[in-house]
Motif scaffolding. Sequence first.
Motif, PDB file in Angstrom:
ATOM      1  N   ASN A  56     -12.628   9.450  -6.968  1.00 27.75           N
ATOM      2  CA  ASN A  56     -11.275   9.682  -6.453  1.00 27.75           C
ATOM      3  C   ASN A  56     -10.396  10.331  -7.511  1.00 27.75           C
ATOM      4  OD1 ASN A  56      -8.327   8.330  -5.655  1.00 27.75           O
ATOM      5  ND2 ASN A  56      -9.587   8.986  -3.922  1.00 27.75           N
ATOM      6  N   ARG A 116      -1.048   9.062  -0.739  1.00 26.91           N
ATOM      7  CA  ARG A 116      -1.979  10.063  -0.175  1.00 26.91           C
ATOM      8  C   ARG A 116      -2.140   9.911   1.330  1.00 26.91           C
ATOM      9  NH1 ARG A 116      -4.277  14.779  -1.396  1.00 26.91           N
ATOM     10  NH2 ARG A 116      -4.014  14.081  -3.546  1.00 26.91           N
ATOM     11  N   ASP A 117      -2.075   8.626   1.756  1.00 29.26           N
ATOM     12  CA  ASP A 117      -2.565   8.352   3.110  1.00 29.26           C
ATOM     13  C   ASP A 117      -1.541   8.537   4.214  1.00 29.26           C
ATOM     14  OD1 ASP A 117      -4.326   5.712   1.493  1.00 29.26           O
ATOM     15  OD2 ASP A 117      -5.076   7.697   2.030  1.00 29.26           O
ATOM     16  N   GLY A 156      -5.952  -2.381  -5.786  1.00 31.25           N
ATOM     17  CA  GLY A 156      -5.648  -1.977  -4.410  1.00 31.25           C
ATOM     18  C   GLY A 156      -6.738  -1.117  -3.808  1.00 31.25           C
ATOM     19  N   ARG A 157      -7.802  -0.872  -4.610  1.00 33.61           N
ATOM     20  CA  ARG A 157      -8.954  -0.084  -4.152  1.00 33.61           C
ATOM     21  C   ARG A 157      -8.564   1.366  -3.923  1.00 33.61           C
ATOM     22  NH1 ARG A 157     -11.443  -1.032  -6.357  1.00 33.61           N
ATOM     23  NH2 ARG A 157     -12.291  -2.893  -6.150  1.00 33.61           N
ATOM     24  N   GLY A 158      -7.836   1.923  -4.901  1.00 36.80           N
ATOM     25  CA  GLY A 158      -7.462   3.341  -4.812  1.00 36.80           C
ATOM     26  C   GLY A 158      -7.355   3.941  -6.194  1.00 36.80           C
ATOM     27  N   ARG A 160     -15.515  -0.648   3.814  1.00 39.24           N
ATOM     28  CA  ARG A 160     -14.373  -0.592   2.888  1.00 39.24           C
ATOM     29  C   ARG A 160     -14.665   0.262   1.662  1.00 39.24           C
ATOM     30  NH1 ARG A 160      -9.655  -1.827   1.903  1.00 39.24           N
ATOM     31  NH2 ARG A 160      -8.842  -2.664  -0.053  1.00 39.24           N
ATOM     32  N   MET A 210     -13.910   3.825   2.590  1.00 40.07           N
ATOM     33  CA  MET A 210     -12.879   3.799   3.639  1.00 40.07           C
ATOM     34  C   MET A 210     -12.310   5.179   3.939  1.00 40.07           C
ATOM     35  SD  MET A 210      -9.552   2.236   1.733  1.00 40.07           S
ATOM     36  CE  MET A 210     -10.358   1.166   0.553  1.00 40.07           C
ATOM     37  N   HIS A 211     -12.335   6.086   2.975  1.00 39.50           N
ATOM     38  CA  HIS A 211     -11.860   7.459   3.174  1.00 39.50           C
ATOM     39  C   HIS A 211     -12.858   8.433   2.566  1.00 39.50           C
ATOM     40  CE1 HIS A 211      -7.673   5.489   3.133  1.00 39.50           C
ATOM     41  NE2 HIS A 211      -7.763   6.042   4.318  1.00 39.50           N
ATOM     42  N   GLY A 264      -6.249  10.115   3.135  1.00 39.56           N
ATOM     43  CA  GLY A 264      -7.413  10.028   2.244  1.00 39.56           C
ATOM     44  C   GLY A 264      -8.645  10.674   2.838  1.00 39.56           C
ATOM     45  N   THR A 320     -13.064   8.766  -1.140  1.00 40.57           N
ATOM     46  CA  THR A 320     -13.696   7.746  -2.005  1.00 40.57           C
ATOM     47  C   THR A 320     -15.124   8.153  -2.371  1.00 40.57           C
ATOM     48  OG1 THR A 320     -14.594   6.495  -0.122  1.00 40.57           O
ATOM     49  CG2 THR A 320     -12.382   5.891  -0.887  1.00 40.57           C
ATOM     50  N   ARG A 322      -0.566  -1.402   7.196  1.00 39.79           N
ATOM     51  CA  ARG A 322       0.022  -0.148   6.718  1.00 39.79           C
ATOM     52  C   ARG A 322       0.846   0.573   7.787  1.00 39.79           C
ATOM     53  NH1 ARG A 322      -3.527   3.340   2.648  1.00 39.79           N
ATOM     54  NH2 ARG A 322      -1.363   3.926   2.189  1.00 39.79           N
ATOM     55  N   PHE A 355      -0.184   4.006  -2.330  1.00 35.67           N
ATOM     56  CA  PHE A 355      -1.172   5.047  -1.995  1.00 35.67           C
ATOM     57  C   PHE A 355      -0.522   6.102  -1.094  1.00 35.67           C
ATOM     58  CE2 PHE A 355      -4.072   2.672  -4.311  1.00 35.67           C
ATOM     59  CZ  PHE A 355      -3.982   1.342  -3.959  1.00 35.67           C
ATOM     60  N   CYS A 390      -5.761   8.815  -4.419  1.00 35.80           N
ATOM     61  CA  CYS A 390      -5.122   7.943  -3.417  1.00 35.80           C
ATOM     62  C   CYS A 390      -3.635   7.763  -3.718  1.00 35.80           C
ATOM     63  CB  CYS A 390      -5.728   6.551  -3.459  1.00 35.80           C
ATOM     64  SG  CYS A 390      -7.473   6.451  -3.303  1.00 35.80           S
ATOM     65  N   ASN A 443       0.799  -1.225   0.000  1.00 36.93           N
ATOM     66  CA  ASN A 443       0.000   0.000   0.000  1.00 36.93           C
ATOM     67  C   ASN A 443       0.836   1.281   0.000  1.00 36.93           C
ATOM     68  OD1 ASN A 443      -2.947  -0.985   0.238  1.00 36.93           O
ATOM     69  ND2 ASN A 443      -1.845  -2.190   1.747  1.00 36.93           N
ATOM     70  N   ARG A 492     -11.248   4.570   8.912  1.00 35.81           N
ATOM     71  CA  ARG A 492      -9.827   4.732   9.222  1.00 35.81           C
ATOM     72  C   ARG A 492      -9.558   5.845  10.233  1.00 35.81           C
ATOM     73  NH1 ARG A 492      -7.059   2.031   5.040  1.00 35.81           N
ATOM     74  NH2 ARG A 492      -8.395   0.259   4.534  1.00 35.81           N
TER      75      ARG A 492
HETATM   76  N1  LIG Z   1      -7.027   7.763  -0.111  1.00 36.85           N
HETATM   77  C1  LIG Z   1      -7.495   6.539  -0.382  1.00 36.85           C
HETATM   78  N2  LIG Z   1      -8.761   6.393  -0.753  1.00 36.85           N
HETATM   79  N3  LIG Z   1      -6.643   5.479  -0.215  1.00 36.85           N
HETATM   80  C2  LIG Z   1      -6.994   4.109  -0.620  1.00 36.85           C
HETATM   81  C3  LIG Z   1      -6.110   3.114   0.093  1.00 36.85           C
HETATM   82  C4  LIG Z   1      -6.314   1.676  -0.361  1.00 36.85           C
HETATM   83  C5  LIG Z   1      -5.556   0.676   0.482  1.00 36.85           C
HETATM   84  N4  LIG Z   1      -5.582  -0.646  -0.126  1.00 36.85           N
HETATM   85  C6  LIG Z   1      -6.151   0.597   1.909  1.00 36.85           C
HETATM   86  O1  LIG Z   1      -7.038  -0.194   2.118  1.00 36.85           O
HETATM   87  O2  LIG Z   1      -5.727   1.342   2.792  1.00 36.85           O
END
Ligand SMILES: NC(=[NH2+])NCCC[C@H](N)C(=O)O
Length: 415
Positions: free
Chosen positions: A358, A173-174, A398-400, A275, A278-279, A227, A282, A193, A171, A404, A168, A244
């Motif tokens: 996103n 951003r996070d 990775g869902r971003g 999920r 998650m942020h 995020g 999203t 993470r 990403f 992200c 991860n 998160r």
């Molecule tokens: N800013 C975001 N939307 N980040 C997405 C992070 C994806 C990462 N696989 C997680 O679950 O943390």
Amino acid sequence: MTAHIARTEHLDGTPNPAPRVDSEVGPLRTVLLHRPGAELKRLTPRNNDQLLFDGVPWVDRAQEEHDAFAEVLRGRGTEVLLLSDLLVAALHDDRARIAGIHSAVNERRLGIDLADALRSHLTSISPEQLATALMTGMTFEELPAAEGASLVRKMHHPIDFAVDPLPNLLFTRDSSVWVGDRVAITSLALPARDRETALTDLIYAYHPRFRKTGRAYGAHSAPVEGGDVLLLAPGVLAIGVGERTTPAGAESFARSALRDGLAHTVLAVPITQERATMHLDTVCTMVDRDAVVMYPAVRDNLFAYPVRSDGDGGVVVHDRTPFLDAAAEAMGIEKLRVIDTGLDAVTAEREQWDDGNNTLAVGPGLVVAYERNVETNARLEDAGVEVLRISGSELGSGRGGPRCMSCPIDRAALK
Ligand SMILES: NC(=[NH2+])NCCC[C@H](N)C(=O)O
């Protein structure tokens, strides 16, 4: 429209000595990306859930997609910094090596003898090799041969992780957020993470380019992930609180930003703890000075608690208000234009899941988005937003999305 990035380099091309970020859409001068590497090859159907990926990406294609993403940004005049390059450079400083190795060697997992053997091995290798080990992780079979028997080594499966991989890191951003001229090293919520925080921290602490950068928000406080943090306008932050970022994390970040004069209003925005959302980024990202792209299913039930300084070192938390109203008021605009994702509930849900919300703004009204979100991109263009499309078939596992995968370090002020 071609966003002209007004660079503030010196004549000799050295980077801007005073980078800052005050908005989501100011012309993007410098951005931090991470080109996915061998850490993605550690993903298997056995561990992808735990490592927060929804699939097992084709890594070579993910790298091609990421290279194309970086080229789109460079083509608009953005300076692209790659995390692995910064990490290698930082690890030439012995203090950074010590911090990186300390974060990676887990005595509780390895036992004292194996931990000592790993620590001395990591101390002996080059910055390039150490950076690879810190990002890619190490399995027990990859550990250095050590004298004497080790029950730990014998009882672990050879492909068990002695040092967890960090897929991860993609990403960026996070794990850090620039607010004004300061960088906040965040506190990532999930174990997969956790170690990203340590790597990001040592880059900003020891890389020559960032040694003088001030810090916002105390690192390792209650969980906050980048995020969830949107710079809606100079002095106005929104912080999503959901899967998160916790209420305590949002409060800690808000107090720090208000105390340091980095914000006059912080909007704490409760979001569903799941999920798919998650942020905050999203379901909502800014695409212009006064416009957001937003997942319609949340539009009418997105609220905010405005937080402001009480003028005496404390904060005042105001009553819950519809997010769009609270944001417009804090930003000093009549209203925020909302561009919905997708034409109908099913399309909207599909495109939100595929990071249609996103987007990454390269400048006001100019965004990068995944090409697959056809309906959302069409609606952005109908609203006058220029969309730079990129492929995300493998990156998206990775869902971003583009926001992200990017951490703005320097944006020009909005005129
Ligand atoms: N800013 C975001 N939307 N980040 C997405 C992070 C994806 C990462 N696989 C997680 O679950 O943390």
